[in-house]
Design a protein around this motif. Structure first.
Motif, short mmCIF file in Angstrom:
data_model
loop_
_atom_site.label_atom_id
_atom_site.label_comp_id
_atom_site.label_asym_id
_atom_site.label_seq_id
_atom_site.Cartn_x
_atom_site.Cartn_y
_atom_site.Cartn_z
N TYR A 1 43.56 34.58 35.26
CA TYR A 1 42.81 35.65 34.63
C TYR A 1 43.53 36.99 34.76
N ALA A 2 44.33 37.16 35.80
CA ALA A 2 45.10 38.39 35.96
C ALA A 2 46.19 38.48 34.89
N VAL A 3 46.77 37.33 34.54
CA VAL A 3 47.74 37.31 33.45
C VAL A 3 47.06 37.76 32.17
N GLY A 4 45.87 37.21 31.91
CA GLY A 4 45.12 37.57 30.71
C GLY A 4 44.77 39.04 30.63
N LEU A 5 44.55 39.65 31.80
CA LEU A 5 44.21 41.08 31.85
C LEU A 5 45.45 41.97 31.90
N GLY A 6 46.63 41.35 32.09
CA GLY A 6 47.85 42.13 32.20
C GLY A 6 47.99 42.86 33.53
N VAL A 7 47.45 42.27 34.60
CA VAL A 7 47.45 42.90 35.92
C VAL A 7 48.67 42.45 36.73
N ASN A 8 49.38 43.41 37.30
CA ASN A 8 50.48 43.17 38.21
C ASN A 8 49.99 43.43 39.63
N ALA A 9 50.72 42.93 40.62
CA ALA A 9 50.32 43.14 42.01
C ALA A 9 51.53 43.14 42.93
N VAL A 10 51.34 43.77 44.08
CA VAL A 10 52.30 43.72 45.17
C VAL A 10 51.52 43.30 46.40
N CYS A 11 52.04 42.30 47.11
CA CYS A 11 51.40 41.80 48.32
C CYS A 11 52.39 41.91 49.48
N LEU A 12 51.88 42.27 50.63
CA LEU A 12 52.67 42.30 51.87
C LEU A 12 52.04 41.32 52.84
N ASP B 1 51.01 50.98 47.25
CA ASP B 1 51.31 50.12 48.39
C ASP B 1 50.04 49.41 48.84
N PRO B 2 50.15 48.17 49.29
CA PRO B 2 48.99 47.45 49.82
C PRO B 2 48.45 48.13 51.07
N PRO B 3 47.18 47.85 51.42
CA PRO B 3 46.61 48.41 52.65
C PRO B 3 47.44 48.00 53.87
N ALA B 4 47.32 48.78 54.92
CA ALA B 4 48.08 48.53 56.15
C ALA B 4 47.68 47.21 56.79
N MET B 5 48.63 46.60 57.47
CA MET B 5 48.37 45.34 58.16
C MET B 5 47.33 45.51 59.27
N GLY B 6 47.14 46.72 59.75
CA GLY B 6 46.14 46.97 60.77
C GLY B 6 44.75 46.58 60.33
N CYS C 1 48.64 36.94 57.60
CA CYS C 1 47.81 38.02 57.05
C CYS C 1 48.51 38.55 55.81
N VAL C 2 47.78 38.66 54.70
CA VAL C 2 48.33 39.19 53.46
C VAL C 2 47.39 40.27 52.93
N ARG C 3 47.96 41.37 52.51
CA ARG C 3 47.22 42.46 51.88
C ARG C 3 47.89 42.75 50.55
#
Length: 140
Positions: free
Chosen positions: A39-50, A127-132, A65-67
């Motif tokens: 569904y993210a492809v369909g919406l044209g949404v990109n993401a960055v995960c840490l 940037d993704p939220p902090a790992m904390g 842990c992934v954010r």
């Protein structure tokens, strides 16, 4: 057919004192690529995960842990749910990675997975939220 780019970069953390020479990159000997949420492809949404994890027994990622953050505005009603779907896809893939057992106990930090659609090459993703914000993880 839509072409999708997944970019993965890895960094190993160490509790040892800094050295003059950086250690060689620790790469998985088996890597499963994450699945881009349909569904993210369909919406044209990109993401960055840490992600962060420790290489456990058998070379299996543990304490994972992934954010994630997405190209959706933070005020979007689906922003949090969409980021969670990218995090789930990243966790599902990383949990299947395998490392050489020589690296057991190594803490992998700043494992970055970028989900990029070719039609949106210049989109800014925060940037993704902090790992904390992950249970058991300190902010990095």
């Amino acid at each position: 057919m839509t072409m999708i780019a997944l970019i993965i970069s890895l960094a190993a953390g160490s509790s040892a004192a800094a050295q003059d020479v950086a250690p060689p990159a620790i790469r998985p000997i088996e890597r499963v690529m994450p699945v881009y949420p349909a569904y993210a492809v369909g919406l044209g949404v990109n993401a960055v995960c840490l992600g962060q994890f420790e290489i456990g027994a058998g070379g299996v990622p543990a304490d994972l842990c992934v954010r994630c953050s997405t190209s959706l505005p933070a005020s979007s009603p689906s922003a949090e749910r969409t980021a969670a779907s990218f995090a789930h896809a990243s966790e599902a893939a990383i949990s299947q990675w395998r490392y050489d057992e020589d690296h057991i106990g190594t803490r992998m930090t700043d494992v970055r997975l970028s989900f990029l659609l070719p039609d949106e090459p210049d989109v800014e993703i925060p940037d993704p939220p902090a790992m904390g914000e992950c249970p058991g993880h300190e902010a990095s």
